[in-house]
Design a protein around this motif. Structure first.
Motif, PDB file in Angstrom:
ATOM      1  N   ARG A   1       0.859  -1.194   0.000  1.00 31.51           N
ATOM      2  CA  ARG A   1       0.000   0.000   0.000  1.00 31.51           C
ATOM      3  C   ARG A   1       0.887   1.234   0.000  1.00 31.51           C
TER       4      ARG A   1
ATOM      5  N   GLU B 280       0.452   4.345  -0.112  1.00 32.49           N
ATOM      6  CA  GLU B 280       0.058   5.482   0.729  1.00 32.49           C
ATOM      7  C   GLU B 280       0.438   5.270   2.194  1.00 32.49           C
ATOM      8  N   ALA B 281       0.784   4.026   2.580  1.00 29.30           N
ATOM      9  CA  ALA B 281       1.162   3.715   3.960  1.00 29.30           C
ATOM     10  C   ALA B 281       2.678   3.526   4.107  1.00 29.30           C
ATOM     11  N   THR B 282       3.460   4.085   3.178  1.00 23.74           N
ATOM     12  CA  THR B 282       4.907   3.881   3.187  1.00 23.74           C
ATOM     13  C   THR B 282       5.549   4.634   4.341  1.00 23.74           C
TER      14      THR B 282
END
Length: 166
Positions: free
Chosen positions: A61, A63-65
């Motif tokens: 995901r 966007e969750a880096t």
């Protein structure tokens, strides 16, 4: 809805979870876990496994880096070096201890994480596509024909050259 899930980060994440679980299992024959056998390496392995898990989650995901995916080779290499070194050369306290289930699971986890890292960063990519199932549409002409008692089973059109009367 189509969602693409790459196999590489999933394999790294599963390997990291397996490594965390292996720390609680017996690493050496006289029933000694990694937490009991190591002084600092157990904490190092746990921290590296959590970092690899976070990096894998960020690769799945974007966007969750939190940890970038380019750190995966260094993390996995460190994990592999520590695990292999502890299998080949046990801690001085356990000089006669043979590797047990936890050590072999940790080695398997390290290998899985190596393969997952190669799949993540290499040009080879396996992906799973998760799609919703299409609902069946009812067509009145087809549904009506199935209820018609005058129709028989068989091909709708006679094949050429078939002179038989059915």
């Amino acid at each position: 809805m189509t969602r693409r899930i790459e196999a590489g980060p999933v394999l790294v994440g599963l390997g990291a979870l397996l490594l965390l679980i292996s720390l609680f299992l017996d690493w050496y024959q006289p029933a000694v876990t990694a937490w009991e056998a190591f002084e600092v390496l157990d904490l190092l392995l746990a921290a590296l496994a959590i970092a690899a898990l976070i990096a894998a989650a960020g690769a799945i995901r974007p966007e969750a880096t939190v940890v970038e995916r380019h750190w995966l080779p260094a993390l996995v290499a460190a994990i592999t070096i520590v695990v292999v070194s502890q299998i080949l050369d046990p801690p001085p306290v356990l000089i006669d201890g043979d590797p047990d289930t936890g050590a072999w699971l940790a080695l398997g986890a390290a290998i899985a994480m190596c393969i997952g890292t190669l799949l993540t960063l290499g040009r080879v990519s396996f992906a799973l596509t998760v799609e919703g199932r299409d609902t069946r549409r009812r067509v009145s002409a087809v549904d009506h024909r199935a209820d018609d008692p005058t129709t028989t089973e068989g091909p709708a059109i006679k094949p050429l050259g078939d002179e038989r009367d059915t």
